[in-house]
Design a protein around this motif. Structure first.
Motif, mmCIF file in Angstrom:
data_model
loop_
_atom_site.group_PDB
_atom_site.id
_atom_site.type_symbol
_atom_site.label_atom_id
_atom_site.label_comp_id
_atom_site.label_asym_id
_atom_site.label_seq_id
_atom_site.Cartn_x
_atom_site.Cartn_y
_atom_site.Cartn_z
ATOM 1 N N THR A 81 0.836 -1.213 0.000
ATOM 2 C CA THR A 81 0.000 0.000 0.000
ATOM 3 C C THR A 81 0.865 1.256 0.000
ATOM 4 O OG1 THR A 81 -1.740 -1.180 1.194
ATOM 5 C CG2 THR A 81 -1.818 1.226 1.217
ATOM 6 N N ILE A 82 1.912 1.246 0.842
ATOM 7 C CA ILE A 82 2.827 2.396 0.881
ATOM 8 C C ILE A 82 3.514 2.584 -0.463
ATOM 9 C CG2 ILE A 82 4.950 3.261 1.930
ATOM 10 C CD1 ILE A 82 4.072 1.858 4.518
ATOM 11 N N LEU A 83 3.935 1.468 -1.075
ATOM 12 C CA LEU A 83 4.596 1.541 -2.374
ATOM 13 C C LEU A 83 3.662 2.103 -3.439
ATOM 14 C CD1 LEU A 83 7.064 0.908 -4.139
ATOM 15 C CD2 LEU A 83 6.167 -1.405 -4.429
ATOM 16 N N VAL A 84 2.407 1.620 -3.455
ATOM 17 C CA VAL A 84 1.433 2.120 -4.435
ATOM 18 C C VAL A 84 1.153 3.600 -4.206
ATOM 19 C CG1 VAL A 84 -0.962 1.930 -5.207
ATOM 20 C CG2 VAL A 84 0.391 -0.133 -4.844
ATOM 21 N N ALA A 85 1.045 3.987 -2.933
ATOM 22 C CA ALA A 85 0.806 5.403 -2.618
ATOM 23 C C ALA A 85 1.963 6.270 -3.108
ATOM 24 C CB ALA A 85 0.606 5.572 -1.117
ATOM 25 N N GLU A 86 3.206 5.791 -2.922
ATOM 26 C CA GLU A 86 4.369 6.545 -3.395
ATOM 27 C C GLU A 86 4.365 6.639 -4.922
ATOM 28 O OE1 GLU A 86 6.671 8.223 -1.920
ATOM 29 O OE2 GLU A 86 6.080 7.802 0.131
ATOM 30 N N ILE A 87 3.998 5.523 -5.570
ATOM 31 C CA ILE A 87 3.947 5.538 -7.042
ATOM 32 C C ILE A 87 2.878 6.506 -7.532
ATOM 33 C CG2 ILE A 87 3.379 4.131 -9.067
ATOM 34 C CD1 ILE A 87 4.703 1.769 -7.639
ATOM 35 N N ILE A 88 1.713 6.525 -6.866
ATOM 36 C CA ILE A 88 0.649 7.444 -7.265
ATOM 37 C C ILE A 88 1.097 8.885 -7.076
ATOM 38 C CG2 ILE A 88 -1.661 8.255 -6.654
ATOM 39 C CD1 ILE A 88 -2.376 5.343 -6.004
ATOM 40 N N LEU A 259 12.654 3.995 -5.051
ATOM 41 C CA LEU A 259 12.355 3.253 -6.282
ATOM 42 C C LEU A 259 13.631 2.746 -6.953
ATOM 43 C CD1 LEU A 259 9.492 5.448 -7.776
ATOM 44 C CD2 LEU A 259 9.292 3.237 -6.640
ATOM 45 N N ILE A 260 14.687 3.574 -6.975
ATOM 46 C CA ILE A 260 15.953 3.138 -7.573
ATOM 47 C C ILE A 260 16.550 1.980 -6.776
ATOM 48 C CG2 ILE A 260 18.365 3.842 -7.958
ATOM 49 C CD1 ILE A 260 17.332 6.553 -8.837
ATOM 50 N N GLY A 261 16.417 2.022 -5.441
ATOM 51 C CA GLY A 261 16.892 0.915 -4.624
ATOM 52 C C GLY A 261 16.170 -0.378 -4.937
ATOM 53 N N LEU A 262 14.845 -0.309 -5.153
ATOM 54 C CA LEU A 262 14.085 -1.509 -5.517
ATOM 55 C C LEU A 262 14.477 -2.011 -6.901
ATOM 56 C CD1 LEU A 262 10.481 -0.704 -4.212
ATOM 57 C CD2 LEU A 262 12.237 -2.128 -3.152
ATOM 58 N N VAL A 263 14.617 -1.085 -7.857
ATOM 59 C CA VAL A 263 14.984 -1.474 -9.223
ATOM 60 C C VAL A 263 16.379 -2.083 -9.243
ATOM 61 C CG1 VAL A 263 15.481 -0.578 -11.534
ATOM 62 C CG2 VAL A 263 13.464 0.209 -10.312
ATOM 63 N N ASP A 264 17.248 -1.629 -8.335
ATOM 64 C CA ASP A 264 18.620 -2.145 -8.284
ATOM 65 C C ASP A 264 18.660 -3.621 -7.923
ATOM 66 O OD1 ASP A 264 21.345 -1.618 -8.637
ATOM 67 O OD2 ASP A 264 21.666 -1.501 -6.486
ATOM 68 N N LEU A 265 17.572 -4.142 -7.326
ATOM 69 C CA LEU A 265 17.497 -5.561 -7.005
ATOM 70 C C LEU A 265 17.287 -6.428 -8.237
ATOM 71 C CD1 LEU A 265 15.316 -5.666 -3.767
ATOM 72 C CD2 LEU A 265 17.645 -6.511 -3.992
#
Length: 371
Positions: A81-88, A259-265
């Protein structure tokens, strides 16, 4: 021929056949068994928590398992939910700020066309008219061939993209089914953990049980260390990106760093999938100081990842840094970016066999002299 050499040969062949058969069976059965492998990993993770609740609360094990599963599901839902809220939030910010950037980019393209491409076109036209007839025909033929090839490739690319859309939607029911089966299997495995363990111990020989327990303990320790290492690497990347973007006065630095930290995975993407298009856009639109700053930040992230990953992985999973570096390089050369995960994983398994003495026992079985 000496009888001992014949024995060694056939035992070596037997061990190699068992190993190859096990790998082949695991590979070909993976499409059918991976939901239950996920369940086994989840069950191994929550089993200690359930055992602790069994001792403290005195509730039935079923209640404790359901409580722990519900807690982890709610935690995962909260993070999502937090991730979706940040993306929105980020999408709303982009919707507000992107149109002026697009207008700037279009203006830049128009200026580039009028100042460079159009004069070049006129020069090429004049040069083309000065050529002989057969030379003009040859150039026209080559241009038509290139155009046909480009149109064909563009059509194939569009066709593949359109084919991926129904495949993506077809994956959604399968993903939901895998999730449901994995959760159900996790529940039953955790609830009957001690019963299943006792059943395996009663079926398997004592030596196999002891070695399996030792290897499982080593692999669990290495898996935990690997997850911790990846978390540390992602955290370091996020901190560096956040500090860099803050110094460059980029808005929403925390969200972008997250987001960059997640994509780096992700093996095939990495931080470059965000930084490279960003740098190119800033360069094209004439924001060279910002492009240089983002480029330097990307280099810092890239270098720290390459320097710290072998050291942190080796420290977390208990393997020599040089061996970890060799495993990373060999895995990358053999399997591409996925090899960066497969290489250390294979090294961990070999290390577990060496540490527990299982490899020594296999070697003794092969080379022992017959009486």
């Amino acid at each position: 021929m000496n009888q001992s050499y014949i024995t060694i040969f056939f035992r070596t062949l037997f061990v190699m056949s068992i190993t190859a058969g096990s790998i082949a069976a695991a590979y070909y059965s993976f499409p059918l068994t991976y939901p239950f492998l996920i369940a086994l990993i989840l069950s191994s993770a929550i089993h200690p928590v359930v055992d602790y609740l069994d001792r403290v609360t005195g509730f039935p094990r079923t209640i404790n398992v359901l409580g722990v599963l519900a807690f982890f599901l709610l935690a995962a839902f909260g993070v999502l939910t937090i991730l979706v809220a940040e993306i929105i939030t980020g999408t709303a910010y982009l919707a507000k700020t992107l149109p002026p950037h697009i207008s700037t980019f279009i203006s830049y393209c128009e200026k580039l066309f009028t100042t460079h491409i159009q004069p070049l076109y006129h020069e090429l036209t004049l040069l083309f008219q000065e050529l002989e007839t057969n030379q003009q025909a040859s150039i026209v033929t080559h241009i038509q061939t290139l155009g046909d090839s480009a149109a064909k490739n563009a059509g194939l690319l569009l066709s593949h993209i359109l084919e991926m859309i129904p495949r993506f939607f077809a994956l959604l029911p399968n993903t939901a089914a895998v999730l449901i089966f994995s959760l159900l299997a996790t529940f039953f495995m955790t609830k009957d953990w001690h019963k299943l363990k006792a059943m395996l111990v009663s079926v398997l020989p004592d030596r196999v049980t002891a070695n399996s327990k030792a290897i499982s303990s080593e692999l669990k320790k290495a898996m935990t260390g690997f997850i911790k290492a990846q978390a540390v690497l992602v955290f370091i990347t996020m901190v560096i990106v956040f500090i860099g973007l803050s110094l460059l006065k980029v808005e929403h630095a925390a969200t972008i760093a997250f987001l960059i930290g997640l994509v780096d995975l992700l093996p095939y993407l990495g931080a470059g999938s965000v930084f490279v298009p960003w740098i190119l856009y800033l360069s094209i639109t004439g924001q060279l100081p910002q492009a240089i700053g983002i480029g330097v930040l990307y280099l810092v992230v890239l270098i720290q990842r390459q320097l710290t990953e072998p050291k942190i992985l080796s420290k977390s999973i208990g393997i020599d840094p040089l061996a970890t570096l060799i495993a990373l390089f060999a895995g990358f050369k053999l399997f591409g970016f996925l090899g960066l995960i497969a290489g250390p994983a294979v090294l961990v398994i070999i290390q577990a066999f060496i540490t527990t003495g299982a490899l020594k026992e296999i070697w003794s079985y092969i080379t022992v002299q017959q009486k």
